[in-house]
Write a protein that holds these residues in place. Structure first.
Motif: not given
Lengths: 90, 307
Positions: B10, B85, B59, B56, B88-89, B66, B52, B91, B8
């Protein structure tokens, strides 16, 4: 020839906290001189020996004076001169 | 590390290269000067690290879910990182920025699907902070507000990443570390890691010499909302740098070193060179937070502002 000058936060220590001040002047240069007379120290923050400091943006109403006549840009009664700060912070 | 295959984007953050500035060293023959290229991060700036880490960590402990929107105030680079991010993740991201940030900044973040909210350009980044806080206070259950100025994950990213990497790269020779203060996350986290090293390393914070300045990304602490993560006792020294000196240094290292960097890098390198001349012997490390192409001025026909 009353011009409203909008003062950004980091310069308000020089204007007793005021976010707008009224000064007279028919051109931007004259307005800055009038600002300096009323609030000593402001001019040096805006200008260096070559003119407007490179990181300082001055707007006559909505237009950057760099795209007008610079410090010779004429101003009329009721116009606004805005001092726009650089973006600071993360 | 940078040539590895990853799962990823990330995971592409960090392990940035460090380059020696030989053209500057001609002025200080007994001092090595290194620049760590944080613009090599996937979002193009050092801000990928704290963004990041903040996401992280949130999360992991359930602060970011979400059904919440990540919201923060940012002049750009942190916003790019959140947006990247977030995409990519998976959100949602909303950013508050002063209206006078460049069109390019607005376009970059919007490209990732981020929603922008504008604050008063006269109020600068402090105005964006206040505006963002008001939105969050009005609907606290709707948002996750990382608050990069107060979030310990911000300096933590630099403690675990930037600081540790500098020691891997030049731990055998570094005597001084220099970087600018914005949120102060880079300075705080990196300094804490470097202070654990077996040999003493002097850590110097660069700050704009004037409250009204043009070093985007940096803060003049004396006239700003002081970030809660900032510990004034941590830097060994505060080194003021004038806007013009930072700008001129950006131009110089583009021409002489092939490094087209933003103005905060210029200020960092000017600070590093000032320090190098003073110490006479040693190894000074500083950072390049982003590239110069983030700051290209708009064309005239784009340059019209409404209040």
């Amino acid at each position: 020839m009353s011009i409203t000058v909008r003062i950004p936060t980091p310069l308000r220590s020089l204007t007793d906290g005021e976010d707008e001040v009224q000064v007279d002047g028919a051109k931007v240069a004259a307005v800055i001189d009038a600002l300096e007379a009323a609030h000593p120290g402001l001019k040096d923050r805006l200008l260096d020996d070559k003119g407007v400091r490179r990181f300082v943006n001055l707007y006559a109403n909505d237009e950057d004076i760099r795209f007008l006549d610079g410090l010779d840009t004429p101003l009329a009664d009721g116009d606004t001169l805005s001092i726009i700060p650089a973006i600071a912070g993360g | 590390m940078r040539h590895r295959r990853i799962e990823s984007i990330v995971d592409a953050v960090g392990h940035t290269p460090m380059v020696r500035l030989r053209s500057l060293e001609r002025e200080t023959p007994e001092v090595q000067i290194y620049l760590k290229l944080e613009y090599a991060n996937p979002g193009g700036s050092v801000k990928d690290r704290p963004a990041r880490q903040m996401m992280l960590d949130a999360i992991a402990d359930g602060r970011l879910t979400k059904d919440r929107v990540l919201i923060d105030s940012t002049s750009g680079n942190t916003g790019v990182a959140y947006s990247l991010f977030g995409a990519a993740l998976g959100y949602r991201v909303q950013l508050v920025m002063p209206e006078n940030v460049s069109q390019a900044r607005k376009d970059i973040t919007r490209a990732y699907g981020t929603e922008l909210v504008f604050s008063d350009p006269m109020e600068g980044s402090d105005g964006a902070i206040r505006h963002c806080k008001a939105l969050v206070e009005a609907e606290p259950e709707r948002y996750f507000y990382p608050d990069q100025y107060a979030n310990p994950s911000n300096p933590k990213a630099h403690f675990l990443g930037t600081g540790a990497e500098i020691l891997e790269q030049v731990g055998d020779r570094i005597t001084h570390f220099v970087t600018g203060l914005g949120t102060s996350g880079t300075m705080m986290g990196t300094t804490r890691r470097l202070k654990q090293h077996s040999r003493p390393i002097t850590c110097v914070a660069v700050e704009p010499a004037q409250p009204f300045h043009g070093l985007e990304g940096l803060k003049h602490m004396g006239s700003s909302i002081v970030p809660p993560i900032f510990d004034a006792g941590l830097p060994d020294e505060i080194l003021p740098v004038e806007t013009e000196d930072g700008w001129d240094m950006s131009d110089r290292i583009a021409a002489d070193e092939g490094l087209h960097v933003g103005h905060s890098t210029g200020a960092n390198v000017f600070g590093a060179l000032t320090l190098a001349k003073r110490i006479g012997r040693g190894c000074v490390v500083t950072l390049a937070p982003d590239r110069g192409d983030r700051y290209f001025a708009p064309q005239r026909w784009e340059k019209h502002y409404e209040w």
